[in-house]
Design a protein around this motif. Sequence first.
Motif, PDB file in Angstrom:
ATOM      1  N   GLU B  24     -33.715  18.610   6.129  1.00 16.47           N
ATOM      2  CA  GLU B  24     -33.840  17.146   6.183  1.00 16.47           C
ATOM      3  C   GLU B  24     -35.270  16.706   6.478  1.00 16.47           C
ATOM      4  OE1 GLU B  24     -31.496  15.166   5.235  1.00 16.47           O
ATOM      5  OE2 GLU B  24     -30.030  16.788   5.006  1.00 16.47           O
ATOM      6  N   SER B 309     -24.034  17.132   8.403  1.00 16.91           N
ATOM      7  CA  SER B 309     -23.967  15.667   8.327  1.00 16.91           C
ATOM      8  C   SER B 309     -24.633  15.021   9.530  1.00 16.91           C
ATOM      9  CB  SER B 309     -22.506  15.198   8.271  1.00 16.91           C
ATOM     10  OG  SER B 309     -21.858  15.771   7.179  1.00 16.91           O
ATOM     11  N   VAL B 311     -27.153  16.227  11.243  1.00 14.78           N
ATOM     12  CA  VAL B 311     -28.607  16.325  11.090  1.00 14.78           C
ATOM     13  C   VAL B 311     -29.107  15.249  10.121  1.00 14.78           C
ATOM     14  CG1 VAL B 311     -30.477  17.796  10.251  1.00 14.78           C
ATOM     15  CG2 VAL B 311     -28.704  18.764  11.740  1.00 14.78           C
ATOM     16  N   LYS B 312     -28.339  14.997   9.062  1.00 15.66           N
ATOM     17  CA  LYS B 312     -28.687  13.903   8.134  1.00 15.66           C
ATOM     18  C   LYS B 312     -28.718  12.558   8.879  1.00 15.66           C
ATOM     19  CE  LYS B 312     -27.140  15.326   3.512  1.00 15.66           C
ATOM     20  NZ  LYS B 312     -26.314  16.515   3.842  1.00 15.66           N
ATOM     21  N   LYS B 315     -31.797  12.280  10.875  1.00 19.75           N
ATOM     22  CA  LYS B 315     -32.931  11.924  10.031  1.00 19.75           C
ATOM     23  C   LYS B 315     -32.936  10.411   9.776  1.00 19.75           C
ATOM     24  CE  LYS B 315     -32.746  11.944   5.692  1.00 19.75           C
ATOM     25  NZ  LYS B 315     -32.476  12.328   4.299  1.00 19.75           N
ATOM     26  N   ASP B 316     -31.754   9.870   9.398  1.00 24.19           N
ATOM     27  CA  ASP B 316     -31.661   8.427   9.133  1.00 24.19           C
ATOM     28  C   ASP B 316     -32.035   7.600  10.364  1.00 24.19           C
ATOM     29  OD1 ASP B 316     -30.828   9.092   6.627  1.00 24.19           O
ATOM     30  OD2 ASP B 316     -28.696   8.779   7.030  1.00 24.19           O
ATOM     31  N   GLN B 319     -36.162   8.289  10.664  1.00 22.62           N
ATOM     32  CA  GLN B 319     -37.202   8.273   9.641  1.00 22.62           C
ATOM     33  C   GLN B 319     -37.870   6.926   9.401  1.00 22.62           C
ATOM     34  OE1 GLN B 319     -35.865   9.743   5.913  1.00 22.62           O
ATOM     35  NE2 GLN B 319     -34.465   8.079   5.529  1.00 22.62           N
TER      36      GLN B 319
END
Lengths: 385, 385
Positions: B24, B309, B311-312, B315-316, B319
């Motif tokens: 990610e 999911s 970790v995603k 990131k969201d 970021q």
Amino acid sequence: MLPGVGVFGTGSTARMLVPLLRGEGFEVRALWGRSEEEARSLAQELGIPFHTSQSDDVLLHPDVDLVCIYISPPLTRQIAVKALGIGKNVVCEKAATAVDAFKMVTAARYYPQLLSIVGNALRFLPAFIAMRQLLAEGYVGELQVCDARVYGPSLLDQSYGWTCEELMGGGGLHTVGSTLVDLLSHLMGARAIRVHGLLRTFVRQNGAIRGIRRVTSDDFCFFQMLMGGSGPGTGSGVCCTVTLNFNMPGAFVHEVMVVGSAGRLIARGTELYGQRNGGNGEELLLGDSEGTGQEVKDVPLPHLRGLGSMVKALKDAFQAQEERRSWARGPVAMASTFEDGLYVQTVVEAVKRSSRSGEWESVEVMTQEPDPNQNLCEALQRNKN
Amino acid sequence: MLPGVGVFGTGSTARMLVPLLRGEGFEVRALWGRSEEEARSLAQELGIPFHTSQSDDVLLHPDVDLVCIYISPPLTRQIAVKALGIGKNVVCEKAATAVDAFKMVTAARYYPQLLSIVGNALRFLPAFIAMRQLLAEGYVGELQVCDARVYGPSLLDQSYGWTCEELMGGGGLHTVGSTLVDLLSHLMGARAIRVHGLLRTFVRQNGAIRGIRRVTSDDFCFFQMLMGGSGPGTGSGVCCTVTLNFNMPGAFVHEVMVVGSAGRLIARGTELYGQRNGGNGEELLLGDSEGTGQEVKDVPLPHLRGLGSMVKALKDAFQAQEERRSWARGPVAMASTFEDGLYVQTVVEAVKRSSRSGEWESVEVMTQEPDPNQNLCEALQRNKN
């Protein structure tokens, strides 16, 4: 020589039983129904020559030597005990209470030459016969845990009746749970010594049961049994968990899993699967070539299929005999006796007690009939002091 | 801007986490291991630039702004609390005890601007996100029963360690059961008010654990939770049953079923199925196109996929931010907070208490830290009288 059969009951099991009996060569001579109307209707439909709503008319029928009793639990004891007294062989469903079951045990002991079995068909299902054999051969190693689950649609009848009443033997625990209690003790050669359970009635009213009437029997039940046994190799110390949920319309889910130190066995519906630790995943040990297309409303397939096997065993027990009422013990040796029926009823009542108390309850099988006057005697005793 | 990550732990989860983080776009800057040797070995294998066995070296590392703690439960509290105190964002595993969990809650409340989540990956699994959504939309009608089961191979490490010790947070209940306790409360929006459970350790010694050493952590556990809630539509009054068995080598069985008045939802592994009462059987609601070939030893697939999911979502959360330590709440709003972690730990301890007492135990979440001198005070008090 196959005996003539008298069938008690007009419900779904009785309806399935008649063609199965005929398929094995039994002649169904008489049918009893709770009302004249119910009896006539089913007798006509199935072409049974005699029907009645008077139990004696079947019990005393000269052509009836085997009596199959599939009626509401509160009536079972009375008819089963009377049938034995008249000298007829008996296959019946479970009783409503432990006291009733105890009276049936007393009668069965008194007439040991008569056949007296509680017709738990699951014991005769080939998948469970194979499972029992494999357990004895050590397939799973040392037994640790059993886990059984049955999910299915509502067990309630179309109209208000005993299936709605906890005290009349209605509910998932009494109807289906009891067959699993019996099966697990048969598979393991061990009996529950302590139980813990939780019962719920989620659906208290429906389209047919309304107004002031409410369902009191459970439609969800979860219980655990700690098993005792007589030594290594038996199920001593094993934990059994049973989950029953009859708020799940659609096909029945019927799964019994036993887990041990070396592997596991799983009966899904009528098929048996196994997996040994270190092996290459699950193997099908016993399939069911007849498929699952025969699902009958209200009856899980393993019960239906087991019923067929039980009727075959009854034929084997009777057919080589010269006398209509004599039978060989071998073919029905695996059947549930009235003693087993008493044990099962005791467990069922202990689970209900646990659901009320919230505690583990011990399973103590009755060894003498409780004195019906005991409360009275105690009251008199208190007054005297 | 994505923060630099410091990872604590060298076990299977930490090993899976590093590639997921990199996938990610996170940079993994530092790795902590219990011993210098363990840290060096995994850092070399995964190409992590810095490794140490001193926790401060990671916590004070200038390039580390997010700390992921996947270590033995007794060490978690200390590192998580310290990380927050230094001003780092924290994702961690559960603590060993409710007292530890309470200390973590206190720290998290003190630093509300920092991210502090207990990384229960199941909440992020798409199947459970969909299940929660469908429950809220009324797919199953009024919720009645939840039934969760996880079966799999032994959770014990190759060598003797915390996984063998009940008091160090080992065992199926603490390791896997806690993720289900958290998940079920998240799915239903309700918390357990009373629990009943039974724990067993069937395998007390094995090839690696022998001599005077014995496993004390459970390898079999089942428990029931009665849920309370704040009104209709929530899981108030629902019974949850959870069965865990880690004496079953082979692929993990991971199944969560919720049953209501109008239908049911079943998550099998990473896929979601549903059945509405009166409908045409079961429908696949959410498949998993990635298949099940990625099964990793020791980790059930739903946990692995959920970790991806999560970790995603991290990131969201990070970021779009300009500052390395700031984050948006939205993407991680569904995560388990430290408060949730305290609740889960409280349930786990109540189940253990119930297994000892044989009774239903109530779940009372700690609201103030128990006085460590209380026993001493009471003893002094007694002496005075």
